[in-house]
Each structure stands twice: as structure tokens, then as C-alpha cells.
Design a protein around this motif. Structure first.
Motif, mmCIF file in Angstrom:
data_model
loop_
_atom_site.group_PDB
_atom_site.id
_atom_site.type_symbol
_atom_site.label_atom_id
_atom_site.label_comp_id
_atom_site.label_asym_id
_atom_site.label_seq_id
_atom_site.Cartn_x
_atom_site.Cartn_y
_atom_site.Cartn_z
ATOM 1 N N UNK A 215 19.606 1.100 9.532
ATOM 2 C CA UNK A 215 19.893 2.526 9.848
ATOM 3 C C UNK A 215 18.774 3.520 9.534
ATOM 4 N N UNK A 216 18.211 3.493 8.651
ATOM 5 C CA UNK A 216 17.223 4.416 8.050
ATOM 6 C C UNK A 216 15.889 3.949 8.877
ATOM 7 N N UNK A 217 15.707 2.693 8.861
ATOM 8 C CA UNK A 217 14.536 2.390 9.738
ATOM 9 C C UNK A 217 14.355 2.715 11.198
ATOM 10 N N UNK A 218 15.626 2.747 11.743
ATOM 11 C CA UNK A 218 15.893 3.225 13.184
ATOM 12 C C UNK A 218 15.453 4.606 13.493
ATOM 13 N N UNK A 219 15.428 5.531 12.492
ATOM 14 C CA UNK A 219 15.303 6.678 12.651
ATOM 15 C C UNK A 219 13.733 7.179 12.334
ATOM 16 N N UNK A 220 12.768 5.803 12.150
ATOM 17 C CA UNK A 220 11.575 6.215 11.829
ATOM 18 C C UNK A 220 10.586 5.422 13.173
ATOM 19 N N UNK A 221 10.193 6.195 13.840
ATOM 20 C CA UNK A 221 9.492 5.884 14.950
ATOM 21 C C UNK A 221 8.380 4.589 14.429
ATOM 22 N N UNK A 222 7.817 4.666 13.347
ATOM 23 C CA UNK A 222 6.826 3.430 12.829
ATOM 24 C C UNK A 222 7.613 2.334 12.621
ATOM 25 N N UNK A 223 9.020 2.489 12.395
ATOM 26 C CA UNK A 223 9.873 1.289 12.221
ATOM 27 C C UNK A 223 9.662 0.611 10.665
ATOM 28 N N UNK A 224 9.178 1.255 9.934
ATOM 29 C CA UNK A 224 8.934 0.699 8.331
ATOM 30 C C UNK A 224 8.878 2.010 7.642
ATOM 31 N N UNK A 225 9.022 1.614 6.285
ATOM 32 C CA UNK A 225 8.842 2.384 5.139
ATOM 33 C C UNK A 225 7.529 2.770 4.769
ATOM 34 N N UNK A 226 6.999 3.893 4.395
ATOM 35 C CA UNK A 226 5.997 4.218 3.847
ATOM 36 C C UNK A 226 5.495 3.610 2.479
ATOM 37 N N UNK A 227 4.247 3.418 2.188
ATOM 38 C CA UNK A 227 3.817 2.862 0.938
ATOM 39 C C UNK A 227 2.985 3.957 0.279
ATOM 40 N N UNK A 228 3.481 3.746 -1.147
ATOM 41 C CA UNK A 228 2.811 5.070 -2.096
ATOM 42 C C UNK A 228 1.519 5.310 -1.825
ATOM 43 N N UNK A 229 0.522 4.245 -1.580
ATOM 44 C CA UNK A 229 -0.616 4.517 -1.608
ATOM 45 C C UNK A 229 -1.143 5.099 -0.200
ATOM 46 N N UNK A 230 -0.169 5.116 0.619
ATOM 47 C CA UNK A 230 -0.434 5.814 1.852
ATOM 48 C C UNK A 230 -0.251 7.565 1.613
ATOM 49 N N UNK A 231 0.600 7.856 0.827
ATOM 50 C CA UNK A 231 1.066 9.250 0.318
ATOM 51 C C UNK A 231 -0.312 9.684 -0.399
ATOM 52 N N UNK A 232 -0.548 8.672 -1.506
ATOM 53 C CA UNK A 232 -1.846 9.135 -2.442
ATOM 54 C C UNK A 232 -3.084 9.158 -1.782
ATOM 55 N N UNK A 233 -3.433 8.512 -0.685
ATOM 56 C CA UNK A 233 -4.534 8.822 0.116
ATOM 57 C C UNK A 233 -4.500 10.374 0.793
ATOM 58 N N UNK A 234 -3.482 10.788 1.166
ATOM 59 C CA UNK A 234 -3.425 12.082 1.887
ATOM 60 C C UNK A 234 -3.370 12.964 0.749
ATOM 61 N N UNK A 235 -2.779 13.039 -0.416
ATOM 62 C CA UNK A 235 -3.205 13.861 -1.316
ATOM 63 C C UNK A 235 -4.590 14.078 -1.842
ATOM 64 N N UNK A 236 -5.275 12.996 -2.039
ATOM 65 C CA UNK A 236 -6.478 12.840 -2.520
ATOM 66 C C UNK A 236 -7.451 13.451 -1.363
#
Length: 261
Positions: A215-236
Motif C-alpha cells: 500500500x505504501x509503495x503504491x503511493x510512490x511513483x518510483x515504486x520503492x523505498x528510499x535508501x539513507x545514502x540517497x538522503x545523505x547525498x542531498x544533504x552533503x
């Protein structure tokens, strides 16, 4: 071109023994930043520090602090204030899930202290150095609920919005000193927090854990959960000189889930 190089900079990274906080510390250390990690578990802090990329100038360190404990936070702020940091990453675990109508005043106050007041206390302690050197970065890890409130996260939605407004106000006040203040809004990211939310929903759902995840994945166009490293890269990136003209914004990193521009 602006090189993504932060050699010689020092960062205080909160909530940094796991998840997004740890991923951020790793990303910053790879750019040459000397990191001081802050969390409540000293054993986990020692382990996390040992996993960071070594830097030419100095070594990575840590400070022990529990943001849910006023005395612990006060001591940590005092310790941080005796040092000089160029970068502050405010990151604290979110309040427990639940509908807002069932929330108590104590829950709101606890979240307010743990998030907004903790962010403010650390920023206030570190800003004099940033202002003096005419350079600084403050990045707050918040939530996409800043854009659109999330179902079943009443206290979190409320507090996250207050943090975003605080950050925007602060960004306007310190921009003249070459300091930026921005918010990163992670979507559903594969962390312990997401696991706890899924488990909580699964306990009340007929479809079990798999049903909740689908149900959660259906709400995400990418159809996957994010990875912490992807968030960390934006912050950096936001901490780099390449992002010097990005200030006072809230950036969703959520695979396209947030339904607003």
C-alpha cells in the motif's frame, strides 16, 4: 564549476549512529569533512566513527546526548558550544505515530523540546563561529509532512511544520553572513523509523506487513523505498559551495510521493 569538496570543514551531525544521520556523516566524510557525531548510545557512536572515511586534518569524534532528556541536551549544547563547527545537521527520531485527536499535551511538549528547541539550542551555540567566518551550513532533516500532512502522524505533522517555519525564519536572518539554512524532507526511507511505522500498521491491518508495504509503495511513483545514502547525498550537496545560493527551502527526497510542487 564548483567542486564538491569540503576539506577542512567541521560538522556536527545529530542522530548519526544509524539511518539517515549515519549516511549523512559518511557522505560528508567522503567530501573531506571532519565529523563529530552526536547520539545517545556511546558504543554505537564509537562504531559509527570508526566507519567514516579518514580525513587529512584531525580525526572524527563524537558527543553523547539524548535529546529527549533536557539535562543531557543542555550538557551537549554546552560541549558543542566550546568547539567550532562550520556545518550543523539537525536530525532526531520522529514522534510516535497516532491520530492527532488522541495526542496528549505532554506528547506535543516532548516533541517540541526534542525537535524545535534542540535544533534552536544547537544552532544558537554554533552560529557565532559561522557568522565570524562568513560561512556556514545548517540542514534540518524533517519530513514530507511539511508539504502535506501524513495520515496517522498527528504529533509529528504538527512539530515538523514548526521546525520548517523556524528554519525559514532563521535563514532570512543569517543569509547576509554566508550561512544557509535548509530542510531536507525524506519520504519513506529504509530506516528503523520506517520499519517501526510498518510494524505498527501491520498489527492493525488484515493484510499483514506485506499488505502495508504494498500500500505504501503504491503511493510512490518510483515504486520503492528510499535508501539513507540517497538522503545523505542531498544533504552533503546542500553543504557544498555549489549550493551556496540555495537557502530557506524544504526539499522533498521521496521518489515523487509528495503531491505538491
Amino acid at each position: 564549476m564548483f567542486p564538491l569538496n569540503l576539506s577542512g570543514k567541521k560538522a556536527l551531525v545529530c542522530g548519526s549512529t544509524q539511518g539517515i544521520g549515519f549516511a549523512t556523516a559518511k557522505a560528508l566524510s567522503q567530501l573531506g569533512v571532519r565529523c563529530t557525531l552526536m547520539a545517545r548510545n556511546e558504543t554505537a557512536l564509537e562504531s559509527a566513527v570508526a566507519q567514516l572515511t579518514p580525513v587529512p586534518e584531525g580525526t572524527h569524534t563524537y558527543l553523547v546526548a539524548d535529546f529527549s532528556d533536557a539535562a543531557s541536551l543542555e550538557a551537549a549544547v554546552a560541549q558543542a558550544g566550546t568547539q567550532t563547527f562550520d556545518i550543523l545537521i539537525n536530525n532526531t527520531g520522529g514522534p510516535a505515530a497516532g491520530p492527532i485527536r488522541n495526542a496528549t499535551g505532554e506528547q506535543f511538549l516532548a516533541a517540541f523540546h526534542q525537535h524545535l528547541l534542540a535544533n534552536h539550542a544547537l544552532a544558537t551555540a554554533l552560529l557565532p563561529h559561522m557568522e565570524a567566518q562568513k560561512w556556514g551550513r545548517i540542514v534540518n532533516v524533517v519530513s514530507t509532512s511539511v508539504k502535506i500532512p501524513l495520515k496517522g502522524l498527528g504529533v509529528s505533522n504538527t512539530i515538523r511544520g514548526s521546525v520548517a517555519s523556524w528554519a525559514k525564519t532563521l535563514s532570512n536572518e543569517v543569509a547576509r553572513y554566508g550561512i544557509t539554512v535548509n530542510n531536507v524532507l525524506p519520504g519513506a526511507t529504509a530506516t528503523g523509523r520506517l520499519d517501526a511505522i510498518i510494524s505498527g500498521k501491520a498489527a492493525k491491518a488484515t493484510g499483514g506487513r506485506d499488505g502495508v508495504e504494498d500500500e505504501m509503495l503504491a503511493e510512490i511513483p518510483a515504486r520503492r523505498f528510499g535508501q539513507p545514502d540517497e538522503i545523505g547525498a542531498v544533504i552533503a550537496f546542500l553543504c557544498s559551495d555549489a549550493a551556496a545560493y540555495i537557502n530557506g527551502v524544504s526539499i522533498p527526497v521521496d521518489g515523487g510521493r509528495t503531491g505538491s510542487l
